[in-house]
Design a protein around this motif. Structure first.
Motif, short mmCIF file in Angstrom:
data_model
loop_
_atom_site.label_atom_id
_atom_site.label_comp_id
_atom_site.label_asym_id
_atom_site.label_seq_id
_atom_site.Cartn_x
_atom_site.Cartn_y
_atom_site.Cartn_z
N VAL A 273 12.40 4.68 6.34
CA VAL A 273 13.50 3.91 6.96
C VAL A 273 14.75 3.96 6.08
N VAL A 274 14.58 3.72 4.80
CA VAL A 274 15.71 3.67 3.88
C VAL A 274 16.40 5.03 3.77
N LYS A 275 15.60 6.09 3.65
CA LYS A 275 16.19 7.44 3.56
C LYS A 275 16.99 7.77 4.81
N ARG A 276 16.41 7.46 5.95
CA ARG A 276 17.06 7.79 7.23
C ARG A 276 18.35 7.00 7.41
N GLU A 277 18.34 5.72 7.13
CA GLU A 277 19.50 4.87 7.39
C GLU A 277 20.58 4.95 6.32
N SER B 253 0.86 -1.19 0.00
CA SER B 253 0.00 0.00 0.00
C SER B 253 0.89 1.23 0.00
N SER B 254 0.31 2.38 -0.29
CA SER B 254 1.10 3.61 -0.29
C SER B 254 1.64 3.93 1.11
N GLU B 255 0.90 3.54 2.15
CA GLU B 255 1.38 3.76 3.52
C GLU B 255 2.60 2.89 3.81
N GLU B 256 2.57 1.64 3.34
CA GLU B 256 3.70 0.74 3.55
C GLU B 256 4.93 1.22 2.79
N VAL B 257 4.72 1.69 1.57
CA VAL B 257 5.84 2.23 0.78
C VAL B 257 6.44 3.44 1.50
N ALA B 258 5.58 4.30 2.04
CA ALA B 258 6.05 5.48 2.77
C ALA B 258 6.86 5.07 4.01
N GLN B 259 6.39 4.04 4.72
CA GLN B 259 7.12 3.54 5.90
C GLN B 259 8.51 3.05 5.51
#
Length: 194
Positions: free
Chosen positions: A176-180, A166-172
């Motif tokens: 995470v990926v951007k931050r790490e 879902s778009s919410e899961e993609v955003a989650q």
């Protein structure tokens, strides 16, 4: 001139190792998973026995007109196998890369510039390994069955063990990926594993 040739040889060997690993991974997965003519589907029909016992039909196997019917557990095992195989192959490839880089660092005949570059590559590999492990662990802690993070220079790919996101899961996952990884959104690709 000699330093440039040595660098090109080192880079060439690393590229060849990556290509060989990719080929071996592809070959292994071709033999491991069913071919395209065999499809995995759920069996929605109930047998008389299941109707009488009130059992769920997902545990029934049958071969009908070339289609193999398998239960959800077997589908999950195939998916789990993909993630385990990829991790093992990634670990083997990295071990070979690290061994080769360490041989350059430990070689007394390697010049200082080449040793410095090899040390930088080794540091990049270990940093990427740590980031990938962190990303994978955080994604799994968010309720996803499994995930693989693949960090390259300038890009990050994440394969998630779910058929649709879902778009919410993609955003989650993106958060995470951007931050790490400290990567920009346009350099991140999230791939559901079907």
């Amino acid at each position: 001139m000699l330093v440039v040739k040595k660098k090109n040889v080192v880079l060439g060997i690393l590229v060849v190792l990556l290509i060989i690993t990719g080929y071996l991974n592809y070959s292994y997965n071709q033999n491991k998973f069913p071919d395209s003519s065999e499809k995995i589907v759920q069996n929605n029909a109930k047998t008389d026995k299941d109707k009488n016992n009130g059992q769920d039909n997902k545990k029934n196997y049958k071969k009908d007109s070339g289609i193999t019917v398998k239960d959800d557990e077997e589908v999950a095992n195939v998916s789990s196998s993909f993630f385990k195989t990829y991790r093992r192959d990634r670990e083997d490839t990295r071990s070979e890369e690290i061994k080769y880089i360490k041989s350059i660092i430990d070689n007394p005949e390697s010049d200082a510039e080449m040793k410095k570059e090899a040390q930088a590559q080794l540091l990049d590999i270990t940093n990427n390994m740590e980031k990938e492990l962190t990303i994978e662990s955080i994604i799994k802690s968010k309720g996803f069955q499994d995930a693989i993070a693949i960090i390259h220079k300038g890009s990050v790919n994440v394969v998630v063990d779910k058929e649709e996101l879902s778009s919410e899961e993609v955003a989650q996952i993106l958060d995470v990926v951007k931050r790490e990884s400290k990567s920009e959104t346009e350099n991140i690709k999230i791939i559901p594993k079907s």
